[in-house]
Design a protein around this motif. Sequence first.
Motif, PDB file in Angstrom:
ATOM      1  N   ILE A 256       6.505  -1.608   1.649  1.00 54.03           N
ATOM      2  CA  ILE A 256       6.310  -1.049   2.988  1.00 54.03           C
ATOM      3  C   ILE A 256       4.819  -0.986   3.291  1.00 54.03           C
ATOM      4  CG2 ILE A 256       6.894   0.872   4.531  1.00 54.03           C
ATOM      5  CD1 ILE A 256       9.342  -0.226   3.219  1.00 54.03           C
ATOM      6  N   GLU A 257       4.431  -1.543   4.428  1.00 49.09           N
ATOM      7  CA  GLU A 257       3.013  -1.538   4.802  1.00 49.09           C
ATOM      8  C   GLU A 257       2.897  -1.063   6.245  1.00 49.09           C
ATOM      9  OE1 GLU A 257       0.084  -1.315   4.106  1.00 49.09           O
ATOM     10  OE2 GLU A 257      -1.058  -3.181   4.016  1.00 49.09           O
ATOM     11  N   ASP A 258       1.842  -0.309   6.505  1.00 44.82           N
ATOM     12  CA  ASP A 258       1.655   0.184   7.873  1.00 44.82           C
ATOM     13  C   ASP A 258       1.223  -0.929   8.817  1.00 44.82           C
ATOM     14  OD1 ASP A 258      -0.764  -0.143   6.608  1.00 44.82           O
ATOM     15  OD2 ASP A 258      -1.492   1.887   6.968  1.00 44.82           O
ATOM     16  N   ILE A 259       0.183  -1.658   8.402  1.00 41.24           N
ATOM     17  CA  ILE A 259      -0.323  -2.713   9.280  1.00 41.24           C
ATOM     18  C   ILE A 259      -0.778  -3.883   8.427  1.00 41.24           C
ATOM     19  CG2 ILE A 259      -2.689  -1.788   9.367  1.00 41.24           C
ATOM     20  CD1 ILE A 259      -2.731  -2.699  12.364  1.00 41.24           C
ATOM     21  N   THR A 260      -0.563  -5.064   8.913  1.00 45.47           N
ATOM     22  CA  THR A 260      -1.132  -6.206   8.205  1.00 45.47           C
ATOM     23  C   THR A 260      -1.907  -7.051   9.201  1.00 45.47           C
ATOM     24  OG1 THR A 260      -0.695  -8.049   6.731  1.00 45.47           O
ATOM     25  CG2 THR A 260       0.990  -7.594   8.363  1.00 45.47           C
ATOM     26  N   THR A 261      -3.071  -7.483   8.756  1.00 38.21           N
ATOM     27  CA  THR A 261      -3.961  -8.223   9.643  1.00 38.21           C
ATOM     28  C   THR A 261      -4.177  -9.616   9.060  1.00 38.21           C
ATOM     29  OG1 THR A 261      -4.975  -6.175  10.350  1.00 38.21           O
ATOM     30  CG2 THR A 261      -6.227  -8.158  10.754  1.00 38.21           C
ATOM     31  N   THR A 262      -5.123  -9.743   8.145  1.00 43.01           N
ATOM     32  CA  THR A 262      -5.339 -11.057   7.532  1.00 43.01           C
ATOM     33  C   THR A 262      -4.207 -11.407   6.569  1.00 43.01           C
ATOM     34  OG1 THR A 262      -6.543 -10.141   5.663  1.00 43.01           O
ATOM     35  CG2 THR A 262      -7.843 -10.763   7.606  1.00 43.01           C
ATOM     36  N   GLY A 263      -3.600 -10.403   6.002  1.00 42.31           N
ATOM     37  CA  GLY A 263      -2.540 -10.629   5.025  1.00 42.31           C
ATOM     38  C   GLY A 263      -3.071 -10.661   3.597  1.00 42.31           C
ATOM     39  N   LEU A 264      -4.375 -10.557   3.433  1.00 44.87           N
ATOM     40  CA  LEU A 264      -4.973 -10.649   2.101  1.00 44.87           C
ATOM     41  C   LEU A 264      -4.483  -9.528   1.184  1.00 44.87           C
ATOM     42  CD1 LEU A 264      -8.654 -11.574   3.061  1.00 44.87           C
ATOM     43  CD2 LEU A 264      -7.105 -12.952   1.667  1.00 44.87           C
ATOM     44  N   THR A 265      -4.473  -8.319   1.726  1.00 44.99           N
ATOM     45  CA  THR A 265      -4.093  -7.170   0.905  1.00 44.99           C
ATOM     46  C   THR A 265      -2.658  -7.304   0.420  1.00 44.99           C
ATOM     47  OG1 THR A 265      -5.546  -5.836   2.289  1.00 44.99           O
ATOM     48  CG2 THR A 265      -4.039  -4.647   0.844  1.00 44.99           C
ATOM     49  N   LEU A 266      -1.775  -7.571   1.357  1.00 45.46           N
ATOM     50  CA  LEU A 266      -0.361  -7.649   1.012  1.00 45.46           C
ATOM     51  C   LEU A 266      -0.091  -8.808   0.063  1.00 45.46           C
ATOM     52  CD1 LEU A 266       1.896  -5.835   1.661  1.00 45.46           C
ATOM     53  CD2 LEU A 266       2.338  -7.095   3.770  1.00 45.46           C
ATOM     54  N   ASP A 288       2.098  -5.447  13.137  1.00 48.88           N
ATOM     55  CA  ASP A 288       1.681  -6.773  12.677  1.00 48.88           C
ATOM     56  C   ASP A 288       0.644  -7.345  13.643  1.00 48.88           C
ATOM     57  OD1 ASP A 288       1.410  -9.205  11.526  1.00 48.88           O
ATOM     58  OD2 ASP A 288       3.528  -9.759  11.587  1.00 48.88           O
ATOM     59  N   LYS A 289      -0.572  -7.502  13.146  1.00 48.16           N
ATOM     60  CA  LYS A 289      -1.641  -8.100  13.964  1.00 48.16           C
ATOM     61  C   LYS A 289      -1.676  -9.586  13.639  1.00 48.16           C
ATOM     62  CE  LYS A 289      -5.227  -5.091  13.991  1.00 48.16           C
ATOM     63  NZ  LYS A 289      -6.614  -4.668  13.645  1.00 48.16           N
ATOM     64  N   ARG A 290      -0.639 -10.271  14.070  1.00 47.79           N
ATOM     65  CA  ARG A 290      -0.403 -11.647  13.628  1.00 47.79           C
ATOM     66  C   ARG A 290      -1.548 -12.593  13.998  1.00 47.79           C
ATOM     67  NH1 ARG A 290       5.792 -12.772  14.305  1.00 47.79           N
ATOM     68  NH2 ARG A 290       5.701 -10.692  13.428  1.00 47.79           N
ATOM     69  N   ASN A 308      -4.975  -8.056  19.005  1.00 48.68           N
ATOM     70  CA  ASN A 308      -6.125  -8.122  18.113  1.00 48.68           C
ATOM     71  C   ASN A 308      -7.171  -7.071  18.474  1.00 48.68           C
ATOM     72  OD1 ASN A 308      -8.036  -8.833  16.312  1.00 48.68           O
ATOM     73  ND2 ASN A 308      -8.643 -10.733  17.360  1.00 48.68           N
ATOM     74  N   ALA A 309      -6.874  -5.836  18.136  1.00 45.37           N
ATOM     75  CA  ALA A 309      -7.824  -4.737  18.382  1.00 45.37           C
ATOM     76  C   ALA A 309      -7.652  -3.748  17.247  1.00 45.37           C
ATOM     77  CB  ALA A 309      -7.493  -4.063  19.710  1.00 45.37           C
ATOM     78  N   PHE A 310      -8.704  -3.004  16.988  1.00 45.06           N
ATOM     79  CA  PHE A 310      -8.600  -2.006  15.926  1.00 45.06           C
ATOM     80  C   PHE A 310      -7.778  -0.829  16.443  1.00 45.06           C
ATOM     81  CE2 PHE A 310      -9.800   1.233  12.910  1.00 45.06           C
ATOM     82  CZ  PHE A 310      -9.792   0.507  11.726  1.00 45.06           C
ATOM     83  N   VAL A 311      -6.736  -0.482  15.731  1.00 44.39           N
ATOM     84  CA  VAL A 311      -5.833   0.573  16.208  1.00 44.39           C
ATOM     85  C   VAL A 311      -5.812   1.738  15.225  1.00 44.39           C
ATOM     86  CG1 VAL A 311      -4.325  -0.916  17.571  1.00 44.39           C
ATOM     87  CG2 VAL A 311      -3.907  -0.681  15.112  1.00 44.39           C
ATOM     88  N   VAL A 312      -5.534   2.911  15.747  1.00 42.45           N
ATOM     89  CA  VAL A 312      -5.442   4.108  14.893  1.00 42.45           C
ATOM     90  C   VAL A 312      -4.237   4.941  15.304  1.00 42.45           C
ATOM     91  CG1 VAL A 312      -7.934   4.263  14.465  1.00 42.45           C
ATOM     92  CG2 VAL A 312      -6.941   5.488  16.406  1.00 42.45           C
ATOM     93  N   LEU A 316      -2.683   5.365  10.579  1.00 39.31           N
ATOM     94  CA  LEU A 316      -3.844   4.461  10.520  1.00 39.31           C
ATOM     95  C   LEU A 316      -5.116   5.227  10.887  1.00 39.31           C
ATOM     96  CD1 LEU A 316      -2.297   1.328  12.199  1.00 39.31           C
ATOM     97  CD2 LEU A 316      -2.842   1.655   9.808  1.00 39.31           C
ATOM     98  N   ASP A 317      -6.164   4.911  10.187  1.00 41.16           N
ATOM     99  CA  ASP A 317      -7.383   5.702  10.355  1.00 41.16           C
ATOM    100  C   ASP A 317      -8.567   4.862  10.794  1.00 41.16           C
ATOM    101  OD1 ASP A 317      -7.632   4.348   7.747  1.00 41.16           O
ATOM    102  OD2 ASP A 317      -9.444   5.555   7.539  1.00 41.16           O
ATOM    103  N   TYR A 318      -9.551   5.551  11.316  1.00 38.23           N
ATOM    104  CA  TYR A 318     -10.899   5.001  11.403  1.00 38.23           C
ATOM    105  C   TYR A 318     -11.783   6.020  10.700  1.00 38.23           C
ATOM    106  CZ  TYR A 318     -15.521   3.860  13.056  1.00 38.23           C
ATOM    107  OH  TYR A 318     -16.860   3.562  13.094  1.00 38.23           O
TER     108      TYR A 318
HETATM  109  P1  IMP Z   1      -5.393  -7.191   5.709  1.00 35.96           P
HETATM  110  O1  IMP Z   1      -5.602  -7.352   4.248  1.00 35.96           O
HETATM  111  O2  IMP Z   1      -6.463  -7.873   6.522  1.00 35.96           O
HETATM  112  O3  IMP Z   1      -4.013  -7.578   6.152  1.00 35.96           O
HETATM  113  O4  IMP Z   1      -5.612  -5.678   6.051  1.00 35.96           O
HETATM  114  C1  IMP Z   1      -4.714  -4.752   5.736  1.00 35.96           C
HETATM  115  C2  IMP Z   1      -5.354  -3.384   5.662  1.00 35.96           C
HETATM  116  O5  IMP Z   1      -6.466  -3.242   6.560  1.00 35.96           O
HETATM  117  C3  IMP Z   1      -4.353  -2.366   6.114  1.00 35.96           C
HETATM  118  O6  IMP Z   1      -3.647  -1.868   5.003  1.00 35.96           O
HETATM  119  C4  IMP Z   1      -5.165  -1.320   6.777  1.00 35.96           C
HETATM  120  O7  IMP Z   1      -5.565  -0.377   5.799  1.00 35.96           O
HETATM  121  C5  IMP Z   1      -6.418  -2.016   7.258  1.00 35.96           C
HETATM  122  N1  IMP Z   1      -6.356  -2.330   8.716  1.00 35.96           N
HETATM  123  C6  IMP Z   1      -6.228  -3.548   9.270  1.00 35.96           C
HETATM  124  N2  IMP Z   1      -6.245  -3.467  10.621  1.00 35.96           N
HETATM  125  C7  IMP Z   1      -6.374  -2.151  10.917  1.00 35.96           C
HETATM  126  C8  IMP Z   1      -6.417  -1.409  12.152  1.00 35.96           C
HETATM  127  O8  IMP Z   1      -6.354  -1.940  13.260  1.00 35.96           O
HETATM  128  N3  IMP Z   1      -6.552  -0.066  12.036  1.00 35.96           N
HETATM  129  C9  IMP Z   1      -6.614   0.575  10.848  1.00 35.96           C
HETATM  130  N4  IMP Z   1      -6.571  -0.063   9.676  1.00 35.96           N
HETATM  131  C10 IMP Z   1      -6.449  -1.426   9.709  1.00 35.96           C
END
Ligand code: IMP
Length: 363
Positions: A256-266, A288-290, A308-312, A316-318
């Motif tokens: 379970i993941e809150d948000i995925t952007t690049t996908g590197l972490t997951l 999903d920030k596809r 494609n914007a930073f969301v909280v 999710l935090d800033y």
């Molecule tokens: P990825 O490895 O680029 O997919 O990034 C995944 C991680 O980046 C997430 O687990 C979040 O912790 C963080 N992240 C990516 N985008 C956002 C955002 O818009 N707001 C807050 N955290 C984000």
Amino acid sequence: MSDIDDLRPAISPPVAIPPTYVEAAAVAETDRDPAASAPPPDMEISPRRFGRVAFAHPAEAEFARLLDFYRVRWDYEPTSFPLRWDAGRLVEAFTPDFFLPEHDLYVELTTMKQSLVTRKHRKLRHMREVHPDIRVVLLTRRDYDELLAGMGYGAVNITSLPESDIERVLFSPVEIADRVAELGAEISADYADRSLVLIGLLKGVTFFLADLARAVTRPLAIDFLAVAARTDTNDEPVRLSTSLDLDIRGQHVLMIEDITTTGLTLDFVLRRLRALEPASLEVCVLFDKRERRLIDLPVRYTGFSVPNAFVVGYGLDYRQLYRNLPFLCVLKPEVYARDHAAALSEINRADYTRAHQGGLDCE
Ligand code: IMP
């Protein structure tokens, strides 16, 4: 450490680790009068690692806790090093705050106040001249904050959460609750004849995981993983900073993941989970920030696509803030500009530059 400002992080690491030290009440600071506190001839002061440690400042107690977190052994002020004599009498000594025996390293914490940092740098230079074989580093507030940030903590101001910082709400609490309920129903149907293990990636996932788990009607277990940025030269962008409690071999695992952007972490986490040989491994991502995807991911369940914007919000935090907003939103650009300006002015501070030229290696 006579001249330290308050280095306490705004948020204390909440990790329950058996302390190897006992946090004592901060005692009044007494700037060491070198002449009055001349070290004994062998320069050794008994280590107090196993006793009650009277830290001279709360920041030292925090630092000890940080070292405990990393399982790094430490002694508090174990040694005074003579620096200067006058007519055979010792007139200046230096007692670093910590000694890390496994790293053969002394660590001195100091303040951000320029005048005091400068004085401390001078003392360290002198120390290195007189005792060139002793490894000692200066840890400034900035360095300390970075250490905490590496653990997922920042020296943030948790007292303010101004509504005026919010630009627009993307998904309301009701929209999120409805979608999470749908996901729960879908997952319950797909795993109708199976139990499953939900694995959440800390910390942002906590809100989503708590809600989703209650929307799933199958028997389930919950576990967590956390990742941290790598600081060494390894190819991997991140490292796992926690391990699973549960043995997932032969289990049906839903990551379970809150948000995925690049996908590197997951991608990094999934590779590690696959090696543990679960019976199945699927992924559920709420946001999903596809558009920003670098690595293709096998995401089976997606809550929402987000622009494609930073969301909280909703976990999710800033800089650790905004997690407790019940909706997902975009912050105003001024929020980041404000922090950026503050960060820049801090980075430009001479003490920061000097501390890093000194080569900190007290991780
Ligand atoms: P990825 O490895 O680029 O997919 O990034 C995944 C991680 O980046 C997430 O687990 C979040 O912790 C963080 N992240 C990516 N985008 C956002 C955002 O818009 N707001 C807050 N955290 C984000």
